[in-house]
Design an enzyme around this catalytic site. Structure first.
Site, PDB file in Angstrom:
ATOM      1  CD  GLU A   1       0.639  -0.495   3.145  1.00  0.00           C
ATOM      2  OE1 GLU A   1       1.451  -0.055   3.978  1.00  0.00           O
ATOM      3  OE2 GLU A   1       0.604  -1.686   2.794  1.00  0.00           O
ATOM      4  CG  ASP A   2       4.767   0.734   1.210  1.00  0.00           C
ATOM      5  OD1 ASP A   2       4.378   0.093   0.206  1.00  0.00           O
ATOM      6  OD2 ASP A   2       5.646   0.305   1.976  1.00  0.00           O
ATOM      7  CG  PHE A   3       4.742   1.254  -5.210  1.00  0.00           C
ATOM      8  CD1 PHE A   3       6.014   1.614  -5.601  1.00  0.00           C
ATOM      9  CD2 PHE A   3       3.768   1.126  -6.180  1.00  0.00           C
ATOM     10  CE1 PHE A   3       6.316   1.842  -6.931  1.00  0.00           C
ATOM     11  CE2 PHE A   3       4.046   1.354  -7.516  1.00  0.00           C
ATOM     12  CZ  PHE A   3       5.334   1.709  -7.892  1.00  0.00           C
TER      13      PHE A   3
END
Length: 439
Positions: free
Chosen positions: A236-238
């Site tokens: 999710e960070d990407f």
């Protein structure tokens, strides 16, 4: 060497250019790390220009020996206005008792415990912190993993790195000083391989965001649909960073690296973590299968030595040994910059840890290719090309819809139109090397 087929000269030229590009990444990381990291934060501004409030989300699951100390560092930060939102999924989780003890110890700190989870996707972290995100009262939200230890001025440093053009500031992963060979191996990885790519990616404007410690503009995330938009991704960070940049905002790293301080550290669990990351990269960027192994010191050195013998008639063994020595020395220099202080281990221990990392790196990558399923705690996930995930071991009545029937959430472009986000840009060294080769 004129008797060699012409295509071999083309391969030799490619490997030589790739080798030069890799050393450019080394040089960028060392110079930028020296310039950027460990700058002293400015003093707190006067009351006439107050700092913004920050809501800090802490996803918790279980207890390790260092958890209480790590969480306590968030209660003692030198920052005027912030709230702590501890998110626990299970009402029987032992972390609840630990948090309640800290709430009682620091009654003046605005801190709350939230128990429960939101079913917004397959991502366990998003499900854990989504209710905390919805309850956040400040315009800035910080997501911080349970194993992160904070310095007194870390939050101040992150806030001061956000300008009017930035919507995301993230910390470069690093580790605290601990005992044991596993911690040396961990520090060598984050201080060399990871730091080299992270720093050069920040210079080149490449998405290399890891979400273990990041500060976000809540209004921008809400514009993307909130955290629930990214619940279908394990990385999710990407995709959060991808969505932020799609809206025209910028991101950058803070001056202080993130200090991971898990009380449980062994070779096997850390290697499993590296394999899990490799599986994510392969699923999101298939070209990683070819380009990432070439960025490894031993493999790249062998190809470059052969190329030097073909193109310049140089002695390949001498070239290979000089290559490895220079790589080792540059990694020691970069680690010294990132660590910023006397090393907790001897140089000989660094050499052993460095060799272990370099020799096992290709094996771990092959392991990731051989078994693409991602295991996290007691759960198993499978990734579709592009990064979307589904869980393999969920009951039939709760199973996520088949991948081919799913569509990726839409992320607004700069013009305000919606576009399906299914093909992320290359991550880590893959895009860094591509950017250097085509620029």
């Amino acid at each position: 060497m004129s008797h060699l087929p012409v295509p071999l000269y083309g391969f030799a030229a490619f490997f030589m250019i790739f080798w030069f590009g890799t050393w450019m990444v080394h040089l960028i990381a060392i110079c930028y790390g020296k310039y950027k990291l460990h700058k002293k934060s400015c003093k707190l501004p006067p009351e006439s220009s107050p700092l913004p409030g920050v809501s800090i989300l802490k996803p918790l699951m279980g207890v390790d020996p260092n958890l209480q100390h790590n969480l306590e560092t968030f209660f003692t930060m030198d920052y005027p206005v912030y709230e702590l939102l501890f998110c626990v999924e299970d009402k029987d989780d032992p972390a609840i008792k630990l948090v309640e003890g800290l709430l009682e110890k620091y009654p003046r700190i605005d801190a709350r415990l939230s128990v429960g989870w939101s079913d917004v996707g397959v991502n366990p972290k998003i499900n854990n912190i989504h209710h905390g995100y919805m309850a956040a009262k400040f315009d800035f939200v910080m997501i911080s993993d349970s194993g992160i230890k904070m310095k007194n001025d870390t939050l101040l440093d992150m806030v001061q790195n956000i300008s009017e053009k930035h919507a995301l500031v993230h910390q470069m992963p690093f580790t605290c000083d601990r005992e044991g060979f596993a911690t040396i191996f961990e520090k060598v990885f984050f201080g060399t391989v990871q730091s080299r790519i992270y720093l050069s990616a920040d210079v080149l404007g490449i998405n290399c965001h890891t979400g273990m410690s990041c500060l976000l503009r809540k209004a921008v995330i809400d514009q993307l649909g909130g955290l629930r938009t990214f619940g279908c991704y394990l990385a999710e960070d990407f995709f959060i960073a991808k969505g932020v940049t799609k809206l025209g905002w910028k991101m950058r790293i803070s001056n202080q690296p993130a200090l991971q301080n898990s009380g449980l550290c062994d070779i096997g669990s850390f290697q499993a973590r590296l394999i899990r990351w490799a599986k994510l990269r392969v699923a999101m960027v298939p070209t990683t299968i070819l380009l990432e192994p070439l960025s490894e010191c031993m493999i790249l050195g062998a190809f470059a030595a052969w190329s030097a013998s073909v193109l310049f008639n140089w002695e390949p063994l001498v070239f290979y040994m000089v290559h490895i020595l220079c790589w080792l020395l540059s990694d020691w220099l970069l680690l010294s910059i990132v660590h910023h202080g006397s090393m907790p281990f001897h140089k000989f221990e660094f050499v052993i840890g460095w060799q272990f990392r370099e020799l096992t790196g290709p094996y771990l990558f092959l392991h990731a290719l051989w078994d693409p399923a991602i295991r996290w705690r007691t759960r198993t996930f499978k990734l579709h090309w592009g990064g979307m995930a589904y869980e393999l071991n969920t009951p039939a009545d709760c199973q996520t819809a088949p991948l081919q029937q799913q569509t990726a959430p839409t992320l607004p472009t700069d013009s305000g139109q919606a576009v399906a986000e299914v093909t992320p840009a290359a991550t880590f060294c893959t895009e860094a090397m591509h950017r250097l080769l085509v620029s």
